[in-house]
Design an enzyme around this catalytic site. Structure first.
Site, PDB file in Angstrom:
ATOM      1  CG  ASP A 136     -15.479 -13.329 -10.970  1.00 12.36           C
ATOM      2  OD1 ASP A 136     -15.380 -11.936 -10.493  1.00 12.36           O
ATOM      3  OD2 ASP A 136     -17.146 -13.426 -11.306  1.00 12.36           O
ATOM      4  CG  ASN A 137     -18.433 -11.417 -14.121  1.00 15.68           C
ATOM      5  OD1 ASN A 137     -18.519 -12.258 -13.995  1.00 15.68           O
ATOM      6  ND2 ASN A 137     -19.474 -10.467 -13.590  1.00 15.68           N
ATOM      7  NE  ARG A 156     -15.209 -17.119 -16.349  1.00 15.17           N
ATOM      8  CZ  ARG A 156     -16.716 -16.241 -16.487  1.00 15.17           C
ATOM      9  NH1 ARG A 156     -17.070 -15.349 -15.608  1.00 15.17           N
ATOM     10  NH2 ARG A 156     -17.640 -17.260 -17.169  1.00 15.17           N
ATOM     11  N   GLY A 216     -15.268 -19.448  -9.269  1.00 17.33           N
ATOM     12  CA  GLY A 216     -15.384 -20.831  -9.937  1.00 17.33           C
ATOM     13  C   GLY A 216     -16.863 -20.935 -10.706  1.00 17.33           C
TER      14      GLY A 216
HETATM   15  P1  AMP Z   1     -21.903 -13.210 -11.203  1.00 20.20           P
HETATM   16  O1  AMP Z   1     -22.182 -12.335 -10.703  1.00 20.20           O
HETATM   17  O2  AMP Z   1     -22.123 -14.014 -12.154  1.00 20.20           O
HETATM   18  O3  AMP Z   1     -20.341 -12.961 -12.274  1.00 20.20           O
HETATM   19  O4  AMP Z   1     -21.483 -14.632 -10.949  1.00 20.20           O
HETATM   20  C1  AMP Z   1     -20.633 -14.443  -9.361  1.00 20.20           C
HETATM   21  C2  AMP Z   1     -20.630 -16.628  -8.618  1.00 20.20           C
HETATM   22  O5  AMP Z   1     -21.440 -16.905  -8.509  1.00 20.20           O
HETATM   23  C3  AMP Z   1     -19.895 -17.310 -10.032  1.00 20.20           C
HETATM   24  O6  AMP Z   1     -18.739 -18.092  -9.614  1.00 20.20           O
HETATM   25  C4  AMP Z   1     -21.229 -18.095 -10.539  1.00 20.20           C
HETATM   26  O7  AMP Z   1     -20.529 -19.096 -10.977  1.00 20.20           O
HETATM   27  C5  AMP Z   1     -21.701 -18.288  -8.457  1.00 20.20           C
HETATM   28  N1  AMP Z   1     -23.538 -17.963  -9.032  1.00 20.20           N
HETATM   29  C6  AMP Z   1     -24.380 -17.349  -9.356  1.00 20.20           C
HETATM   30  N2  AMP Z   1     -25.060 -17.561  -9.587  1.00 20.20           N
HETATM   31  C7  AMP Z   1     -25.605 -18.654  -8.915  1.00 20.20           C
HETATM   32  C8  AMP Z   1     -26.471 -20.462  -8.897  1.00 20.20           C
HETATM   33  N3  AMP Z   1     -27.928 -19.654  -9.403  1.00 20.20           N
HETATM   34  N4  AMP Z   1     -25.763 -21.255  -9.043  1.00 20.20           N
HETATM   35  C9  AMP Z   1     -24.548 -21.493  -8.240  1.00 20.20           C
HETATM   36  N5  AMP Z   1     -23.580 -20.390  -8.576  1.00 20.20           N
HETATM   37  C10 AMP Z   1     -23.893 -19.474  -9.466  1.00 20.20           C
HETATM   38 MG    MG Z   2     -19.779 -14.495 -13.496  1.00 20.85          MG
END
Ligand code: AMP
Ligand code: MG
Length: 523
Positions: free
Chosen positions: A269-270, A199, A99
Site C-alpha cells: 500500500d506504500n 498504489r 484505504g
Molecule cells: P501506513 O502505515 O502509514 O502506510 O498506514 C496504513 C494504514 O493505516 C493506511 O490505511 C492509513 O490511512 C491508516 N492510518 C494510519 N494512521 C492513521 C490515522 N491516524 N488515522 C486514520 N488512519 C490511519
Molecule cells: Mg501508507
C-alpha cells in the site's frame, strides 16, 4: 486560483454511502468525505517549487482562503473531498482493506502548462478507511514528510511532493513508543502533491475481492490518465504497462541506494504505481554504512525493510501486483501472458542492475562500468560497514582524493570511531590504491571527474538528527530550523560555504536517540 478537473471521481465509481463511518467499501474506488476543520491553522512552511508547479504565487500562498483549504477548513471552488480505497500486503501478509484513513484528496489541479496534480491533505480527519484511528497527524511526522519529500526531489529521486505544512492549533494524542504512555502532541496537516497517489494496493484489493470488472476499469483509467505515453494495442496494454511499472520501480530502488535512503515500511500500500517515493513514515538516512539497518522499530527484529533488502522487497511487491493483474489477462493465451508478466519482473532485475551500476559509476567518478568495478564496490561496502564509515561524507569527500598519492587523510571526517579508523587504515589504503589505479585507467582529467562526482554525491541529505532538531524547535513554536533545512536541501550538491553544520555526520548524542536512529510507526 487553482483549476480542477477531477477525473478520478468522474470516471471511476464512488461509494454510495455518504456517512463518514468506518466500513468495508465494495464496488467503488473512492468515498466522498469532507475534511474535519481545525481550530487555529497556521502555515508553518511551504515549498516554493511546488507552489510554482501549481501556479500559486506569493500572494496566493499568503491568502487566507488558501490556508483554509490547506488546513481542511474550507474547500476552494472546484475542490471535492474524497478518500480512495485500497488494500495491501503489510510485512509480507495480506491485510485486506486499508484505504486513505487520514489522507483526503481535494481533486486534480491542472496548471497553465496542462500538468495534472492530485492534491491530498494528510492528517485532515478520519475517513471511512480510518478504522478506529483519529485521521490526524502529529507535527513531528508532518515535518518529516514535508522536508523529506522536498529533499528527495532536489536529490533527483522520484517522489510525491509537499506543498505546505500547516499547524492545526490542536493537539493529537499519541503513544509514540507503544508502551502505554500516550501524550498530547501538536497536530499538523501536510498538503501532498503528485500526478497520482495510486498504489499497488488499489489493484490488489479489487483482485482479492474478485471485483474484476472494476479492476479492469481502474487499470484502463490508470493507463489513460497516468501513462498517456503508452501507445500499444489494447490487448497488449496491460502487459506493456506492467513492464513500465517494473522499470520505474527498479530505477526508484537504485535512487534510494545511491542517496542512502531507507523507506522503512515498503508495504504494497506504500508502493506508488508511478514509481514515486510515497508515504514518509519511519524512514531514515544511512549514517554509518550498515546494509542491515532499518529505522523502523516495528521491523527491528525481522529487518524486512532494511537498507540493503529494498530492491528485493520491491520485486516481491511487484510479484504481488502481477498476481492482482493476472485475472485480467486474456483467457485464450493465459500462459503466454503470465510468462510475459514474469518476463517484466526479470526486466525489473535488468533495469535495477543497470541503474545501480550507472549510479555507482557516477558516485565513484567512473565513465564506464565493468564487472571488476562491481568487485571494487563490494569491497568498499564491506569496508564501510566494518569500519562504520559515514556513507554521505565518504562519497562526497572521495572526489578530493589526490589519485597520485591515494592518501586517506581527506576521508578522516567520514569515520565515526577513531579506533576503527586506525584499525582499518591499512585496508582503506589498499582499497584507495586500487581505486586510484582504476581512475588513472579511466583517464578522465581530475577537474572534470571532481565536478561530475560532486553532481553525483550530495553534500547535504536530511540526516535523521537534523530533522529531529528541526522538529524539537518546531514543537516549541520556532520554525526557523525547518526553513533553514528546506533552504539547504534545495541545493544538496552545492558546496554552500558556511553551512558545514548541515553536512556534519551524526553527533554521538544522536546515535541511539529516538527520532535520530530509530522511529516507531506512530505518527
Ligand atoms: P501506513 O502505515 O502509514 O502506510 O498506514 C496504513 C494504514 O493505516 C493506511 O490505511 C492509513 O490511512 C491508516 N492510518 C494510519 N494512521 C492513521 C490515522 N491516524 N488515522 C486514520 N488512519 C490511519
Ligand atoms: Mg501508507
Amino acid at each position: 486560483m487553482l483549476n480542477f478537473d477531477n477525473r478520478f471521481i468522474r470516471e471511476l465509481p464512488g461509494d454510495a454511502e455518504p456517512r463518514n463511518q468506518p466500513r468495508q467499501v465494495f464496488g467503488a474506488c473512492w468515498s466522498a468525505v469532507t475534511p474535519t476543520p481545525v481550530a487555529a491553522p497556521t502555515l508553518l512552511a511551504h515549498s516554493r517549487e511546488v507552489a510554482a508547479d501549481l501556479d500559486l504565487d506569493a500572494q496566493a500562498m499568503a491568502s487566507p482562503a488558501l490556508l483554509e483549504a490547506l488546513s481542511g477548513n474550507r474547500l476552494l471552488p472546484g475542490m471535492v473531498g474524497y478518500a480512495s480505497c485500497y488494500g495491501g500486503h503489510q510485512f509480507g501478509q495480506w491485510a485486506g482493506q486499508l484505504g486513505d484513513g487520514r489522507a483526503i484528496l481535494l481533486g486534480e489541479a491542472v496548471n497553465r502548462r496542462g500538468q495534472r496534480f492530485e492534491l491530498q491533505l494528510k492528517g485532515a480527519g478520519p475517513t471511512p478507511y480510518a478504522r478506529r484511528a483519529d485521521g490526524r497527524a502529529v507535527l513531528r511526522s508532518s515535518v518529516r514528510e514535508f522536508l523529506c519529500s522536498e529533499a528527495m526531489h532536489h536529490l533527483g529521486v522520484p517522489t510525491t511532493r509537499a506543498l505546505s505544512l500547516v499547524g492545526s492549533g490542536e493537539s493529537v494524542i499519541r503513544d509514540m513508543f507503544y508502551d502505554g504512555h500516550p501524550i498530547a502532541e501538536p497536530g499538523a496537516i501536510v498538503c501532498r502533491v503528485a500526478p497520482s497517489f495510486t498504489r499497488f494496493g488499489h489493484f490488489e484489493l479489487l483482485a482479492a475481492r474478485g471485483e474484476h470488472d472494476l479492476l479492469q476499469r481502474l487499470v484502463d483509467f490508470t493507463i489513460a490518465r497516468d501513462f498517456p505515453e503508452l501507445t500499444v494495442t489494447p490487448e497488449r496494454k496491460l502487459r506493456a504497462w506492467f513492464h513500465e511499472v517494473c522499470a520505474r520501480t527498479a530505477r526508484l530502488m537504485a535512487h534510494w541506494l545511491r542517496v542512502g535512503f531507507v523507506h522503512g515500511v515498503m508495504n504494497t500500500d506504500n508502493m506508488s504505481i508511478l514509481g514515486l517515493t510515497i508515504d514518509y513514515g519511519p524512514y531514515g538516512w544511512i549514517d554509518n554504512f550498515d546494509p542491515g539497518w532499518t529505522p523502523n522499530t516495528t521491523d527491528a527484529s525481522s529487518r524486512r525493510y532494511c537498507f540493503a533488502r529494498q530492491a528485493e522487497i520491491a520485486r516481491w511487491n511487484l510479484e504481488r501486483l502481477a498476481d492482482a493483474l493476472t485475472p485480467l489477462l486474456p483467457k485464450a493465451e493465459r500462459s503466454a501472458a503470465v510468462a510475459e508478466l514474469a518476463a517484466a519482473i526479470e526486466h525489473y532485475d535488468e533495469v535495477y542492475s543497470a541503474a545501480f551500476c550507472s549510479a555507482f559509476a557516477a558516485k565513484l567518478g567512473l565513465r564506464s562500468w565493468t564487472p571488476a568495478d562491481g568487485e571494487l564496490l563490494g569491497e568498499l561496502f564491506e569496508l564501510m560497514h566494518l569500519a562504520e564509515i559515514d556513507m554521505t561524507a565518504f562519497f562526497r569527500q572521495l572526489a578530493q582524493l589526490d589519485i597520485g598519492q591515494a592518501d586517506s587523510g581527506v576521508l578522516r571526517d567520514a569515520f565515526y570511531r577513531e579506533d576503527l579508523r586506525r584499525q582499518f587504515a591499512p585496508d582503506l589504503a589498499r582499497w584507495l590504491a586500487r581505486y586510484s589505479a582504476r581512475l588513472r585507467h579511466d583517464g578522465q582529467p581530475a577537474a572534470g571527474r571532481i565536478a561530475a562526482m560532486n553532481r553525483a554525491n550530495p553534500r547535504f541529505v536530511l540526516r535523521n538528527y537534523l530533522a529531529q532538531q528541526a522538529i524539537e524547535r518546531a514543537e516549541q513554536g520556532d520554525t526557523q530550523a525547518i526553513h533553514e533545512l528546506l533552504e539547504v536541501l534545495r541545493r544538496p550538491f552545492d558546496e554552500q560555504p558556511g553551512r558545514a553544520a548541515f553536512s556534519a555526520r551524526r553527533p554521538d548524542w544522536a546515535r541511539h536517540k529516538a527520532g535520530c536512529s530509530t522511529l516507531s510507526c506512530s505518527s
